[in-house]
Design an enzyme around this catalytic site. Structure first.
Site, PDB file in Angstrom:
ATOM      1  CD  GLU A  48      -1.454   0.758   8.934  1.00 33.65           C
ATOM      2  OE1 GLU A  48      -1.783  -0.435   8.785  1.00 33.65           O
ATOM      3  OE2 GLU A  48      -2.247   1.705   8.835  1.00 33.65           O
ATOM      4  CB  CYS A  79      -1.559  -2.703  -0.617  1.00 32.58           C
ATOM      5  SG  CYS A  79      -2.986  -2.939   0.419  1.00 32.58           S
ATOM      6  CG  HIS A 169      -0.341  -7.345  -1.033  1.00 22.85           C
ATOM      7  ND1 HIS A 169       0.731  -6.734  -0.435  1.00 22.85           N
ATOM      8  CD2 HIS A 169      -1.437  -6.857  -0.425  1.00 22.85           C
ATOM      9  CE1 HIS A 169       0.308  -5.905   0.495  1.00 22.85           C
ATOM     10  NE2 HIS A 169      -1.007  -5.958   0.521  1.00 22.85           N
ATOM     11  CD  GLU A 171       3.484  -7.873  -2.460  1.00 17.04           C
ATOM     12  OE1 GLU A 171       2.874  -7.596  -3.505  1.00 17.04           O
ATOM     13  OE2 GLU A 171       3.127  -7.450  -1.339  1.00 17.04           O
TER      14      GLU A 171
HETATM   15  N1  GLN Z   1      -4.580  -0.988   5.477  1.00 15.54           N
HETATM   16  C1  GLN Z   1      -3.277  -0.518   5.127  1.00 15.54           C
HETATM   17  C2  GLN Z   1      -3.255   1.008   5.111  1.00 15.54           C
HETATM   18  O1  GLN Z   1      -4.273   1.644   5.091  1.00 15.54           O
HETATM   19  C3  GLN Z   1      -2.844  -1.056   3.776  1.00 15.54           C
HETATM   20  C4  GLN Z   1      -2.781  -2.558   3.840  1.00 15.54           C
HETATM   21  C5  GLN Z   1      -1.771  -3.191   2.945  1.00 15.54           C
HETATM   22  O2  GLN Z   1      -0.836  -2.558   2.475  1.00 15.54           O
HETATM   23  N2  GLN Z   1      -1.922  -4.473   2.770  1.00 15.54           N
HETATM   24  O3  GLN Z   1      -2.202   1.554   5.142  1.00 15.54           O
END
Ligand code: GLN
Length: 188
Positions: A48, A79, A169, A171
């Protein structure tokens, strides 16, 4: 042996650590300033972005990491990590480590339930790599000096000098293409 740091506040940390070990490099969990010593590269994992960003600010790691990246340390944001590195988060200002010249939109594919997996051909590797998108962001604009390494309608992997970002991702797959690209080609 190369030492690759993984920012370890929250998110997909262990999965990156395993990949680094598989490639014969040394993983280093990063939670405080001393952990940054001697790193050849750093991975900012998914999770997050607001939570990880808060930890970066509260612990003061933000400024140390910014300085290292600015001085040339290779970094890879997956991400949420890509969001943290973005100079422009659509409608939300900029990332906590705003060094990558892209505009990114958070949660652009919908909710957790809209997460998906897709094989995407990567011209640089000349092979299709499996990409897992989890509440993924979408890169909606890139500056001229940003190299687009993979696309799924819009860019999903970009490289600007020492900064690599993927909206998915790697990983979480059994493949090592992206980790190997980071460890061998971005980290020199
Ligand atoms: N939705 C997350 C964000 O906005 C990112 C999601 C993820 O890292 N898989 O921080």
């Amino acid at each position: 042996m190369k030492t690759i740091g993984v920012l370890a506040f929250q998110g997909g940390v262990i999965e990156h650590v395993k990949k680094i070990e598989e490639l014969g490099a040394k993983p280093q969990l990063v939670k405080k300033e001393e952990d940054l010593k001697g790193l050849d590269g750093l991975i900012l994992p998914g999770g997050e972005s607001t939570t990880i960003g808060k930890f970066l600010i509260e612990t003061g790691l933000k400024d140390h990491i910014l300085k290292l990246i600015y001085e040339g340390m290779p970094v890879w944001g997956t991400c949420a990590g890509a969001i943290l590195l973005s100079k422009n988060i659509k409608n939300q200002g900029s990332g906590v480590l705003p060094l990558l010249s892209i505009v990114i939109e958070r949660n652009a594919y919908g909710s957790q339930l809209d997460s998906f997996k897709k094989e995407v051909f990567v011209p640089k590797f000349n092979i299709g790599t499996e990409c897992v998108f989890i509440r993924a962001p979408r890169i909606v604009e890139v500056a001229e000096d940003v190299e687009v390494l993979a696309e799924l309608e819009t860019p999903i992997a970009v490289l600007q000098k020492n900064i690599l970002a993927t909206t998915f991702h790697p990983e979480l797959t059994s493949q090592n293409y992206w980790h190997s690209f980071f460890v061998e080609n971005v980290v020199k």
